[in-house]
Design an enzyme around this catalytic site. Structure first.
Site, PDB file in Angstrom:
ATOM      1  N   ALA A  36      37.351  52.104  54.092  1.00 16.40           N
ATOM      2  CA  ALA A  36      38.668  53.083  55.357  1.00 16.40           C
ATOM      3  C   ALA A  36      38.178  54.332  55.149  1.00 16.40           C
ATOM      4  O   ALA A  36      37.841  55.289  56.498  1.00 16.40           O
ATOM      5  CB  ALA A  36      40.755  52.580  55.115  1.00 16.40           C
ATOM      6  N   GLY A  37      37.841  54.955  54.261  1.00 21.33           N
ATOM      7  CA  GLY A  37      37.804  56.474  53.929  1.00 21.33           C
ATOM      8  C   GLY A  37      36.082  56.339  53.805  1.00 21.33           C
ATOM      9  O   GLY A  37      35.812  57.623  54.566  1.00 21.33           O
ATOM     10  N   SER A  70      38.864  31.508  46.621  1.00 15.27           N
ATOM     11  CA  SER A  70      38.522  31.503  48.306  1.00 15.27           C
ATOM     12  C   SER A  70      40.462  30.532  48.662  1.00 15.27           C
ATOM     13  O   SER A  70      40.133  29.548  47.590  1.00 15.27           O
ATOM     14  CB  SER A  70      37.940  31.483  49.041  1.00 15.27           C
ATOM     15  OG  SER A  70      38.570  31.651  50.371  1.00 15.27           O
ATOM     16  N   ARG A 100      50.285  30.725  53.098  1.00 12.04           N
ATOM     17  CA  ARG A 100      50.098  31.690  51.655  1.00 12.04           C
ATOM     18  C   ARG A 100      51.672  32.297  51.051  1.00 12.04           C
ATOM     19  O   ARG A 100      51.711  31.972  50.017  1.00 12.04           O
ATOM     20  CB  ARG A 100      49.410  33.722  51.593  1.00 12.04           C
ATOM     21  CG  ARG A 100      47.844  33.860  52.256  1.00 12.04           C
ATOM     22  CD  ARG A 100      47.597  34.471  52.331  1.00 12.04           C
ATOM     23  NE  ARG A 100      46.395  34.803  52.212  1.00 12.04           N
ATOM     24  CZ  ARG A 100      45.095  36.064  52.602  1.00 12.04           C
ATOM     25  NH1 ARG A 100      45.727  36.800  52.105  1.00 12.04           N
ATOM     26  NH2 ARG A 100      44.072  35.230  53.085  1.00 12.04           N
ATOM     27  N   HIS A 138      48.514  40.724  45.172  1.00 10.44           N
ATOM     28  CA  HIS A 138      46.460  40.766  45.834  1.00 10.44           C
ATOM     29  C   HIS A 138      46.944  41.855  46.501  1.00 10.44           C
ATOM     30  O   HIS A 138      45.050  42.634  47.121  1.00 10.44           O
ATOM     31  CB  HIS A 138      46.220  39.073  46.622  1.00 10.44           C
ATOM     32  CG  HIS A 138      45.403  39.099  47.757  1.00 10.44           C
ATOM     33  ND1 HIS A 138      44.432  39.257  47.417  1.00 10.44           N
ATOM     34  CD2 HIS A 138      44.770  39.466  48.826  1.00 10.44           C
ATOM     35  CE1 HIS A 138      43.191  39.746  48.196  1.00 10.44           C
ATOM     36  NE2 HIS A 138      43.671  39.605  49.321  1.00 10.44           N
TER      37      HIS A 138
HETATM   38  C1  LIG Z   1      40.010  40.625  45.656  1.00  9.75           C
HETATM   39  C2  LIG Z   1      39.977  40.372  47.541  1.00  9.75           C
HETATM   40  C3  LIG Z   1      40.369  39.894  48.265  1.00  9.75           C
HETATM   41  C4  LIG Z   1      39.952  40.710  49.565  1.00  9.75           C
HETATM   42  N1  LIG Z   1      39.693  39.730  50.569  1.00  9.75           N
HETATM   43  C5  LIG Z   1      39.417  40.352  51.950  1.00  9.75           C
HETATM   44  C6  LIG Z   1      39.419  39.148  53.085  1.00  9.75           C
HETATM   45  O1  LIG Z   1      38.453  38.701  52.577  1.00  9.75           O
HETATM   46  N2  LIG Z   1      39.547  39.956  54.598  1.00  9.75           N
HETATM   47  C7  LIG Z   1      40.347  40.849  54.672  1.00  9.75           C
HETATM   48  O2  LIG Z   1      40.451  41.507  55.524  1.00  9.75           O
HETATM   49  N3  LIG Z   1      40.397  41.863  53.485  1.00  9.75           N
HETATM   50  C8  LIG Z   1      40.347  41.138  52.152  1.00  9.75           C
HETATM   51  N4  LIG Z   1      41.144  42.002  51.451  1.00  9.75           N
HETATM   52  C9  LIG Z   1      42.029  43.193  51.245  1.00  9.75           C
HETATM   53  C10 LIG Z   1      40.792  44.436  51.655  1.00  9.75           C
HETATM   54  O3  LIG Z   1      39.953  44.537  50.645  1.00  9.75           O
HETATM   55  C11 LIG Z   1      41.533  45.901  51.234  1.00  9.75           C
HETATM   56  O4  LIG Z   1      42.566  46.026  51.792  1.00  9.75           O
HETATM   57  C12 LIG Z   1      41.191  47.296  52.014  1.00  9.75           C
HETATM   58  O5  LIG Z   1      39.541  47.124  51.826  1.00  9.75           O
HETATM   59  C13 LIG Z   1      41.270  48.677  51.406  1.00  9.75           C
HETATM   60  O6  LIG Z   1      40.498  49.317  52.013  1.00  9.75           O
HETATM   61  P1  LIG Z   1      40.663  50.914  51.524  1.00  9.75           P
HETATM   62  O7  LIG Z   1      39.017  51.351  51.956  1.00  9.75           O
HETATM   63  O8  LIG Z   1      41.781  50.879  51.942  1.00  9.75           O
HETATM   64  O9  LIG Z   1      40.699  51.274  49.637  1.00  9.75           O
HETATM   65  P2  LIG Z   1      39.853  50.623  48.726  1.00  9.75           P
HETATM   66  O10 LIG Z   1      38.521  50.268  49.138  1.00  9.75           O
HETATM   67  O11 LIG Z   1      40.419  50.323  47.663  1.00  9.75           O
HETATM   68  O12 LIG Z   1      38.896  52.271  48.464  1.00  9.75           O
HETATM   69  C14 LIG Z   1      39.990  53.126  47.943  1.00  9.75           C
HETATM   70  C15 LIG Z   1      38.768  54.322  47.534  1.00  9.75           C
HETATM   71  O13 LIG Z   1      40.410  55.611  47.286  1.00  9.75           O
HETATM   72  C16 LIG Z   1      39.727  56.118  45.868  1.00  9.75           C
HETATM   73  N5  LIG Z   1      40.786  56.932  45.424  1.00  9.75           N
HETATM   74  C17 LIG Z   1      41.955  56.414  44.761  1.00  9.75           C
HETATM   75  N6  LIG Z   1      42.908  57.138  44.334  1.00  9.75           N
HETATM   76  C18 LIG Z   1      42.539  58.227  43.991  1.00  9.75           C
HETATM   77  C19 LIG Z   1      42.609  58.913  43.392  1.00  9.75           C
HETATM   78  N7  LIG Z   1      43.896  59.209  43.664  1.00  9.75           N
HETATM   79  N8  LIG Z   1      41.892  60.309  43.502  1.00  9.75           N
HETATM   80  C20 LIG Z   1      40.225  59.994  44.231  1.00  9.75           C
HETATM   81  N9  LIG Z   1      40.102  58.688  44.844  1.00  9.75           N
HETATM   82  C21 LIG Z   1      40.840  57.767  44.868  1.00  9.75           C
HETATM   83  C22 LIG Z   1      38.838  55.016  45.188  1.00  9.75           C
HETATM   84  O14 LIG Z   1      37.962  55.798  44.222  1.00  9.75           O
HETATM   85  C23 LIG Z   1      38.067  53.627  46.365  1.00  9.75           C
HETATM   86  O15 LIG Z   1      37.270  55.172  46.937  1.00  9.75           O
HETATM   87  C24 LIG Z   1      41.176  41.687  49.724  1.00  9.75           C
HETATM   88  C25 LIG Z   1      40.896  42.173  48.730  1.00  9.75           C
HETATM   89  C26 LIG Z   1      41.046  41.697  47.475  1.00  9.75           C
HETATM   90  C27 LIG Z   1      41.374  42.774  45.800  1.00  9.75           C
END
Ligand SMILES: Cc1cc2nc3c(=O)[nH]c(=O)nc-3n(C[C@H](O)[C@H](O)[C@H](O)COP(=O)(O)OP(=O)(O)OC[C@H]3O[C@@H](n4cnc5c(N)ncnc54)[C@H](O)[C@@H]3O)c2cc1C
Ligand code: SF4
Ligand code: FES
Lengths: 650, 251
Positions: free
Chosen positions: A57-58, A297, A343, A414
Site C-alpha cells: 500500500a505505502g 499454504s 478458514r 494472520h
Molecule cells: C504470511 C502471510 C501471507 C499472506 N498471504 C497473502 C496472499 O497470498 N494474498 C493476499 O492477498 N494477502 C496475503 N496476506 C496479507 C497481505 O500480505 C497483507 O495484508 C498486506 O501485504 C499488507 O500490506 P500493507 O502495505 O498494508 O502493510 P505491510 O506490508 O505490513 O507494510 C507496513 C509498512 O509500514 C511500516 N511501518 C509500520 N509501522 C510503522 C511505524 N510506526 N513507523 C514507520 N513505519 C512503520 C513498515 O516498516 C512497513 O513498511 C498474507 C499475510 C501474511 C502475514
C-alpha cells in the site's frame, strides 16, 4: 471522582461516508474521479505528503504520488523499504480478468468479496476494488513482475479459497515478494529522481495536528535515537495490520499498531477492532521459546486429510493409531465441503477438538494433516510436484518428514480486518490523514477472502489515493506550519517524555514477557471464539497488566542509540491499549460474523448466527482517554446489490 | 542443550568491537537460531546488560533482514537457508558457535550484528527498475512472455537482498545481487528499452559504493539462501560489455 467502567461506553452520533457518490454501483468510482477537485501541476510540486509504510500500500502510494509531482517523504522501520511484511505473502492476488473464460467478471469478484466479508463491508468500496483489480495486473506486468505463465506465454491463474472461478494470479509461492519488489523499484526510481526522500529505520511515534488537521509526524531515527518532527500538507498511514497484538502470529516481528494507535489517540476513529482472521494451517507452537508462527499454504487442504485421535489423551504415534480410532472431524462434521471448509470454520473446529483434549503433538495444540491417502492415490512424485516446496519448508522448521509422518497444524492469527475508519476517499476522520492497505478497515468486512489483501493494498496505493488525495489538498487552503509552533513542540515533548519514562522504570520484567502474557490472554479470550464472560475477564486483566507494565518493565540502554528493547517497549505499550478496545468491540457485538464467533450467538448445529437486524453496521470507536470508556459511532451498511444470506457448508 | 557462543559486540560505528563469550544452558533443538538469541537477550536484560542487537523481521526467510555470519558462513551451515530458518537441531550439544556481522567495505557496522546495507538500495535506485508510471500500462496480455524467459526471470527475481553474497565474497563484491536484477529485468520484453542504461548505471553505482570486483570465486552463490545461480554474473558481464562497447541502446 467517580469511577467509570471501560465497558460503560456510550453511543455517539452516526458516522457517515460523505465522500461516497450515489448512483449505480458500477459508475460510482468514475463519478467520484470526475467529482474531485484537481491540484494544478505547478502547485503539486510545492505540496508535501508523508507516507508511513513501504509495503504494497505505502510503496505503491509513495511512488505514484511522486510520479504525479508531489514531494513525498517515505518512512519504514526496516533498514530497507523492500522488507515490509507484504514481502511474505505467498498465495496470490485476485483480479477479475476472466482470462479463463470461466464466467468471472468484476461483478462476480464484487459479489464474492461482499459475501465472503459476511455482509459487513461497503458495497461501493468493494466494487471499486474489483474494478481496479484489472488495472493492477496490467501495472505489475509492465513493471516486470514475473507472474507464473503458461507455455503460450500468457499469464497463469489458479483457484483460491472457496471461489468457483480461477482468478488468482501468482508468482510461485512468492507473490507478495514479487509485487512488493515492483512497487519498491518504482519507489527507488523516484528516490533517485529526488521526488521521494526515504527515511528507513525510522519509526513514527506520533501524529502532529495543527488546527484540527494532520500536518506531520514525530519520528525516531532508530539508529541515532533522535526524535524529531516532519511536517507536511497531508499524512498517509500505510503501516499494516496489528495481528502482532497476539504476540504469536504470522506477522513479522516488527509489525505494530503504533502509527494507527497514535492517530486514534489524536482523534481518528478505529473501526471494527475485533475483526481478526485466524488461518487454519500454520505450523504449531513447539515450545515457550516460540517467537512467531509460519503459515503453510491453504492449498494443502486440497489433498491433506485433517484428523485427531478419537480418544482424549491418546499419545501413541500417529502410525500406531488404527483407522478405526481416528476422527476425521471436518469430513464428519461438514460432509459437503469436508477438508475444504472456509478458514474460520476449519480453525474453530480444530480448536474444539484440542479443547476436548484430543489435540496432538507435544503441546496438545495441533491436529494432523495427513497425506498418506494422497500419496497412495497419486503417488509420491505427484504429491511432491504439487507441494514439494511446502513439505520442504515444513521439514526445515519441524525436522519431521511429512511424506512419512503426518503434518501437524494449528490455527494462527494472520490478518486484521479492523483498522482506522476511512471514507470512500480513504480519508480518516482527521482531515488530511489518509489510511491505506491493511491499516484501514475498509474492504473486507468481517472476513477477508484469500488473495484479496494484496489486491486491496495495490488498489489503494496505485489507483485510489492518488486520485482522491488531491481533492483534500486542492480544497484545504493550507498555510505552512512553523516548526516551532506550540502544537509541534508539544507533540515532540510528549514523545520524548514517553521514551524517558520507558527507560527510567528499570523494573524486573522484560518487554517480551508482557507481550507474551497479553498475547495469551487475547488468544484465549478474544481469539477464535469469544464469550461474554471471557471478554469481561480479559477486560479486567488488561488494565492491570498495563499498570504492571508501566511500573515494572525493564528497558536497558539509552534513547540515544539503536535500542531494540526500547522500540519493542513502545509497541507493546500501544498493544496494551489496543487490546482493551478489541475486547470491548468483541463484547458489544453479541452476534457472530466472519472472523468474530460469539459462542452465545450460534445456530442449533453450532454454526455462526449473524444478527443483521442489530449489527449491520461498522463499529467506529472514538478515543476518550486511556482506560476511559470510548464512544461508539455507527456507520449503517446498506446492501442494494448483494442480498445478505446465511453461510452454510454442511 | 547447552551452547557456547562467541558473539561480536560493538557499541557503535566508532567502537572497535570484540568477540564476547556467552553460554546458553537451556537451548532446545526445536528453537530457531534467532530464538536462541532471544533467550540470551532476555537473560542479558534481566542481568542489567545490553542485549545483542541484530536485524530480523519476517523470520521466515523472505524479507532479507537477518544477516549474521555463523561459524564463518553467512547464514550458517545449512544450504539454501537464511539465519532465521536455521534450527538448533543442526548443532551439537556443547558446541561452540561464533556469531559475527556480515562484513564488507560497503556494509559499515551499525551496532553488534547490525550493518548498514543501504548501498544495495542505492544500486537499485540507480537503475534496477522498469520505468512504468502508474496508469500507463498496456493490457497485461498484450505482450506474451515465453515461459522459459518468465521462469528464468523469476529465478533471478527470488533474490531477497540480504547481502550474504557480499559477505561471502573475498572481494566484497555485490555482483550476484546486481546480476540477479539485471537478469530478472533483462529476460522480460518490458525490460528491453532501458536494458543498456540499466546495467551501466547499476555497475557504476556498485563500484562507487565500495563493493569490490568479481574474480569468479563462486563463494556468493554457495552462501546465497535463494540459490541465485552464478550464471547471472555472466549475464551481467555480457550485458555490460554490450552496453559499453556496442553503444548504449537508449539515451
Ligand atoms: C504470511 C502471510 C501471507 C499472506 N498471504 C497473502 C496472499 O497470498 N494474498 C493476499 O492477498 N494477502 C496475503 N496476506 C496479507 C497481505 O500480505 C497483507 O495484508 C498486506 O501485504 C499488507 O500490506 P500493507 O502495505 O498494508 O502493510 P505491510 O506490508 O505490513 O507494510 C507496513 C509498512 O509500514 C511500516 N511501518 C509500520 N509501522 C510503522 C511505524 N510506526 N513507523 C514507520 N513505519 C512503520 C513498515 O516498516 C512497513 O513498511 C498474507 C499475510 C501474511 C502475514
Ligand atoms: S543474491 Fe542471494 S545472497 Fe545475494 S542478496 Fe540476493 S539473496 Fe542474498
Ligand atoms: S528475518 Fe526475514 S529473512 Fe530472516
Amino acid at each position: 471522582m467517580t469511577m467509570t467502567n471501560y465497558t460503560d461506553f456510550t453511543i455517539g452520533g452516526p458516522v457517515a461516508d460523505t465522500a461516497a457518490p450515489a448512483g449505480p454501483v458500477e459508475e460510482r468510482w468514475e463519478r467520484r474521479r470526475f467529482g474531485v477537485k484537481l491540484v494544478n501541476p505547478a502547485n503539486k510540486r510545492k505540496m508535501k505528503i508523508i507516507v508511513v509504510g513501504t509495503g504494497l500500500a505505502g510503496g505503491s502510494a509513495a511512488a505514484s504520488l511522486a510520479e504525479l509531482g508531489y514531494q513525498v517523504s517515505s518512512f519504514c522501520y526496516q533498514d530497507s523499504p523492500r522488507r515490509a511484511h507484504s514481502i511474505a505473502a505467498q498465495g496470490g492476488i485476485n483480479a477479475a480478468k476472466n482470462y479463463r473464460n470461466d464466467g468471472d467478471s468484476v461483478h462476480r469478484l464484487f459479489y464474492d468479496t461482499v459475501k465472503g466479508g459476511d455482509f459487513r463491508s461497503r458495497e461501493s468500496n468493494v466494487h471499486r476494488q474489483a474494478d481496479i483489480s484489472l488495472q493492477i495486473i496490467d501495472q505489475c506486468v509492465a513493471q516486470g513482475v514475473p507472474f507464473a505463465r503458461e507455455y503460450g506465454g500468457l499469464l497463469d491463474t489458479r483457484s483460491f479459497g472457496g471461489a468457483q472461478v480461477s482468478r488468482t494470479f501468482y508468482a510461485r509461492g512468492q507473490t507478495g515478494q514479487q509485487l512488493l519488489l515492483g512497487a519498491y523499484q518504482a519507489l527507488e526510481r523516484q528516490i533517485d529522481a529526488g521526488t521521494v526522500t526515504m527515511y528507513p529505520r525510522h519509526e513514527m511515534l506520533d501524529l502532529i495536528m495543527v488546527d484540527g488537521r494532520a500536518r506531520g509526524i514525530v519520528a525516531r531515527d532508530l539508529v541515532t535515537g533522535e526524535t524529531r518532527s516532519h511536517l507536511a500538507d497531508a499524512v498517509v498511514l500505510a503501516s499494516g495490520g496489528y495481528g502482532n497484538v497476539f504476540y504469536l502470529s504470522t506477522n513479522a516481528k516488527g509489525c505494530n499498531v503504533t502509527a494507527s494507535w497514535r492517530a486514534h489517540r489524536r482523534g481518528a476513529l478505529f473501526a471494527n477492532p475485533c475483526y481478526t482472521q485466524i488461518h487454519p494451517t500454520c505450523i504449531p507452537v513447539s515450545g515457550d521459546h516460540q517467537s512467531k508462527l509460519t503459515l503453510m499454504s491453504e492449498s494443502l487442504r486440497n489433498d491433506g486429510r485433517v484428523w485427531v485421535p478419537e480418544r482424549a489423551g491418546d499419545t501413541r504415534p500417529p502410525s500406531d493409531i488404527p483407522e478405526s480410532e481416528r476422527d476425521y472431524f471436518l469430513e464428519r462434521q461438514y460432509p459437503a465441503y469436508g477438508n475444504l471448509v472456509p478458514r474460520d470454520i476449519a480453525s474453530r473446529a480444530a480448536k474444539n477438538v484440542c479443547d476436548a483434549g484430543r489435540g496432538v503433538g507435544p503441546t496438545g495444540l495441533g491436529v494432523y494433516l495427513d497425506f498418506a491417502e494422497a500419496i497412495n492415490r497419486l503417488g509420491r512424485a505427484a504429491v511432491a510436484a504439487k507441494y514439494g516446496n511446502l513439505f520442504q519448508m515444513y521439514q526445515r522448521i519441524t525436522g519431521e518428514d511429512p511424506y512419512v509422518v503426518p503434518m501437524r497444524i494449528f490455527p494462527a492469527v494472520h490478518y486484521t480486518m479492523g483498522g482506522l475508519w476511512v471514507d470512500y476517499d480513504l480519508q480518516s476522520t482527521i482531515p488530511g490523514l489518509f489510511v491505506v492497505g491493511e491499516a484501514n478497515f475498509s474492504d473486507h468486512g468481517a472476513n477477508r477472502l484469500g488473495a484479496s489483501a494484496l489486491m486491496q493494498g495495490l488498489a489503494d496505493g496505485y489507483f485510489v489515493l492518488p486520485n482522491t488525495i488531491g481533492d483534500y489538498l486542492a480544497g484545504a487552503k493550507l498555510h505552512p506550519v512553523d516548526p516551532g509552533a506550540d502544537e509541534v513542540r508539544a507533540t515532540e515533548h510528549e514523545v520524548a517524555n514517553r521514551i524517558e519514562t520507558l527507560l527510567s522504570i528499570d523494573g524486573n520484567r522484560t518487554v517480551d514477557s508482557f507481550h507474551r502474557e497479553l498475547g495469551h490472554l487475547l488468544w484465549d479470550q478474544c481469539g477464535m471464539e469469544r464469550t461474554d464472560a471471557g471478554l469481561r475477564k480479559a477486560l479486567d486483566r488488561i488494565p492491570e497488566l498495563r499498570r504492571e507494565f508501566w511500573s515494572s518493565v525493564k528497558v536497558p540502554g539509552t534513547g540515544a542509540q539503536l535500542n531494540q528493547s526500547l522500540e519493542r517497549a513502545g509497541r507493546v505499550a500501544d498493544f496494551l491499549e489496543l487490546a482493551e478496545l478489541m475486547c470491548l468491540d468483541a463484547l458489544h457485538r453479541t452476534e457472530s460474523c466472519g472472523g468474530h464467533f460469539r459462542a452465545e450467538s450460534q445456530t442449533e448445529d453450532g454454526e455462526a448466527a449473524r444478527d443483521d437486524e442489530h449489527f449491520s453496521y461498522v463499529g467506529a470507536w472514538e478515543y476518550m482517554g486511556q482506560g476511559e470508556p470510548p464512544v461508539l459511532h455507527k456507520e449503517d451498511l446498506h446492501f442494494e446489490y448483494v442480498t445478505p444470506s446465511q453461510r452454510s457448508y454442511k | 542443550m547447552r551452547l557456547n557462543l562467541r558473539i561480536w559486540r560493538q557499541a557503535g560505528p566508532e567502537d572497535k568491537g570484540r568477540l564476547v563469550a556467552y553460554r546458553v544452558d537451556d537451548a532446545d533443538e526445536d528453537m530457531s537460531f534467532l530464538e536462541l538469541l532471544d533467550v540470551l537477550n532476555e537473560k542479558l536484560v534481566l542481568d542489567g546488560d545490553e542485549p545483542v542487537a541484530f536485524d530480523h523481521d519476517c523470520r521466515e526467510g523472505i524479507c532479507g533482514a537477518c544477516s549474521m555470519v555463523i561459524n564463518g558462513q553467512p547464514h550458517g551451515p545449512q544450504k539454501a537457508t537464511t539465519t532465521c530458518q536455521l534450527h538448533l537441531r543442526h548443532f551439537r550439544d556443547g558446541e561452540s558457535i561464533t556469531i559475527e556481522p556480515f562484513r564488507a567495505a560497503a556494509f559499515p557496522v551499525v551496532k553488534d550484528l547490525v550493518v548498514d546495507r543501504g548501498a544495495l538500495d542505492r544500486i537499485v535506485a540507480s537503475g534496477g527498475y522498469i520505468s512504468a508510471p502508474t496508469g500507463a500500462a498496456p493490457e497485461a496480455h498484450a505482450t506474451p512472455v515465453p515461459k522459459a524467459n518468465a521462469d528464468r526471470a523469476f529465478t533471478a527475481a527470488a533474490c531477497i537482498g540480504c547481502g550474504a553474497c557480499v559477505a561471502a565474497c573475498p572481494n566484497g563484491s555485490a555482483s550476484l545481487f546486481v546480476g540477479a536484477k539485471i537478469t530478472h529485468l533483462g529476460e522480460l520484453p518490458q525490460g528491453q528499452p532501458e536494458r543498456s542504461d540499466r546495467v551501466v548505471r547499476m555497475v557504476e553505482t556498485h563500484d562507487a559504493e565500495g563493493f569490490g570486483g568479481c574474480t569468479n570465486t563462486g563463494e556468493c552463490t554457495v552462501a546465497c539462501p535463494k540459490e541465485i545461480p552464478l550464471d547471472v554474473i555472466s549475464q551481467l558481464n555480457r550485458d555490460y560489455l554490450h552496453a559499453t562497447t556496442g553503444g548504449r541502446r537508449t539515451a
